[in-house]
Design a protein around this motif. Structure first.
Motif, short mmCIF file in Angstrom:
data_model
loop_
_atom_site.label_atom_id
_atom_site.label_comp_id
_atom_site.label_asym_id
_atom_site.label_seq_id
_atom_site.Cartn_x
_atom_site.Cartn_y
_atom_site.Cartn_z
N SER A 238 -8.12 -0.20 -8.67
CA SER A 238 -8.24 0.79 -7.60
C SER A 238 -7.79 2.17 -8.06
CB SER A 238 -7.39 0.37 -6.39
OG SER A 238 -7.88 -0.84 -5.86
N TYR A 239 -6.68 2.22 -8.81
CA TYR A 239 -6.20 3.51 -9.32
C TYR A 239 -7.26 4.19 -10.18
CZ TYR A 239 -1.40 3.81 -7.64
OH TYR A 239 -0.30 3.98 -6.84
N ALA A 240 -7.95 3.42 -10.99
CA ALA A 240 -8.96 4.01 -11.88
C ALA A 240 -10.24 4.37 -11.11
CB ALA A 240 -9.29 3.04 -13.01
N ALA A 241 -10.68 3.48 -10.23
CA ALA A 241 -11.98 3.65 -9.58
C ALA A 241 -11.93 4.72 -8.50
CB ALA A 241 -12.44 2.32 -8.98
N ALA A 242 -10.74 4.95 -7.92
CA ALA A 242 -10.64 5.89 -6.80
C ALA A 242 -10.98 7.33 -7.20
CB ALA A 242 -9.23 5.83 -6.19
N HIS A 243 -11.02 7.61 -8.51
CA HIS A 243 -11.45 8.95 -8.95
C HIS A 243 -12.92 9.19 -8.62
CE1 HIS A 243 -7.90 10.15 -11.12
NE2 HIS A 243 -7.88 9.01 -11.78
N PHE A 244 -13.67 8.11 -8.44
CA PHE A 244 -15.12 8.23 -8.37
C PHE A 244 -15.72 7.92 -7.00
CE2 PHE A 244 -13.70 7.02 -12.57
CZ PHE A 244 -14.34 7.94 -13.38
N ALA A 245 -15.10 6.98 -6.29
CA ALA A 245 -15.73 6.51 -5.04
C ALA A 245 -14.65 5.97 -4.11
CB ALA A 245 -16.73 5.40 -5.38
N PRO A 246 -14.95 5.92 -2.79
CA PRO A 246 -13.97 5.29 -1.88
C PRO A 246 -13.88 3.80 -2.16
CG PRO A 246 -15.77 6.39 -0.68
CD PRO A 246 -16.15 6.38 -2.12
N ILE A 247 -12.65 3.29 -2.20
CA ILE A 247 -12.45 1.88 -2.58
C ILE A 247 -12.01 1.07 -1.37
CG2 ILE A 247 -11.21 0.34 -4.17
CD1 ILE A 247 -12.96 2.55 -5.50
N ARG A 248 -12.51 -0.15 -1.30
CA ARG A 248 -12.05 -1.12 -0.30
C ARG A 248 -11.34 -2.23 -1.07
NH1 ARG A 248 -17.77 -1.50 3.05
NH2 ARG A 248 -17.80 0.68 3.66
N LEU A 249 -10.05 -2.38 -0.78
CA LEU A 249 -9.23 -3.33 -1.55
C LEU A 249 -8.97 -4.59 -0.73
CD1 LEU A 249 -7.20 -4.14 -3.81
CD2 LEU A 249 -5.54 -2.61 -2.74
N ILE A 250 -9.30 -5.75 -1.31
CA ILE A 250 -9.04 -7.03 -0.65
C ILE A 250 -8.03 -7.79 -1.52
CG2 ILE A 250 -10.10 -9.16 0.27
CD1 ILE A 250 -11.36 -6.60 1.43
N GLY A 251 -6.89 -8.13 -0.93
CA GLY A 251 -5.87 -8.85 -1.69
C GLY A 251 -4.81 -9.41 -0.77
#
Ligand code: AMP
Length: 299
Positions: free
Chosen positions: A33-46
């Protein structure tokens, strides 16, 4: 451009030849999430236990991560401990305490199910499959795995590989999964198991992508001072998938650029413990390192 990630949220205990950390924030889905959030809105499931600090969830939200799919269960958050040798490439897992991760039945909230891009980060393959069942609108799905699951849940993993577009895995995992020593042959062996694309990571030696109409190789960014390699693979995947989701494209040129972005976000990760260095970087720094990487790898 919606990008959904499902996987571990953890406390890590890390020993390197130079320093160590306990109760560091980690987990495959967190690093991703930390890496991908630079590029797109993230939906985290955990899933987290009651011991997980609310401020860490807030930090993810501040990055633009939707955490409404993070479940709090009674018990302890997943914990993992590892030790690195001086060559950085040899890692020993010292402890895996599954805690609330063990009996987790992932639930993707109804309003998050329409994500087009899905990353199944490190988790038991059966759990990854259950999450994928709920993503009814997915049109590009990548999966990560690790030696533990190849050892204890290979059948589940093989069934899952028939349902995904791509897999990211490291050299050791590719050899384990296929029995091939040569990494190109191992990657081709993985392609025969179902995915259209294989991203094979070789630690400090970089990574290559092989699959439908594409074969591309990247060295790692030359980091001068590695502090902690934990999460580098997840951050590579985060940069890769984040860029794909932003571009809304999976053509060979996009996938090659995604390899560069993955290399950049992985390099930030290894420069600090846990998510410390990732927290300091903004999109401008990602672009600057992307351009530097381009200039040192082309004529
Ligand atoms: P990487 O260095 O990219 O392999 O990722 C390390 C992260 O994976 C750490 O933050 C761990 O908490 C997490 N991890 C380690 N083992 C497992 C496992 N069996 N399942 C899910 N996540 C794990």
């Amino acid at each position: 451009m919606s990008l959904l990630v499902i996987g571990s949220i953890a406390f890590d205990k890390i020993e390197t030849p130079y320093a160590s950390r306990d109760e560091a924030i980690g987990g495959a889905a967190v690093y991703f999430s930390y890496a991908a959030a630079h590029f797109a809105p993230i939906r985290l499931i955990g899933v987290i236990g009651e011991d997980f600090p609310g401020e860490q969830i807030q930090k993810l939200q501040d990055l633009g991560v939707d955490t409404s799919g993070v479940e709090t269960a009674a018990g302890e958050t997943f914990r993992w401990a590892g030790r690195y040798e001086a060559d950085w490439n040899t890692r020993h897992t010292l402890e895996t305490r599954l805690g609330v991760f063990e009996h987790w039945d992932p639930k993707v909230p109804a309003d998050l199910r329409d994500a087009r891009y899905v990353f199944l980060a490190n988790a038991a393959p059966a759990v990854q499959a259950k999450a994928l069942d709920q993503c009814t609108n997915a049109d590009f799905v990548m999966v990560d795995t690790m030696n533990l699951w190849i050892d204890i849940a290979k059948e589940d993993l093989l069934a899952l590989l028939k349902r995904v577009d791509g897999i990211v895995l490291n050299d050791e995992e590719a050899r384990m999964l296929t029995g091939e020593t040569n990494l190109i042959q191992a990657a081709r062996g993985v392609l025969k198991l179902g995915p259209k694309y294989v991203v094979l990571k070789k630690g400090e030696h970089g990574a290559f992508l092989i699959g439908e109409g594409v074969h591309f190789s990247m060295p790692a960014y030359p980091v001068e001072k590695v502090v902690d390699p934990t999460g580098a693979g997840d951050c590579f995947a985060g940069g890769f998938m984040g860029y794909v989701a932003q571009a809304q494209n999976t053509d060979p040129t996009t996938l090659k650029r995604a390899m560069l972005y993955g290399t950049v976000t992985a390099s930030f990760c290894v420069e600090g413990f846990s998510v410390e260095e990732l927290e300091r970087r903004d999109r401008g720094m990602v672009e600057a390192r992307f351009n530097e990487l381009l200039s040192i790898t082309s004529l």
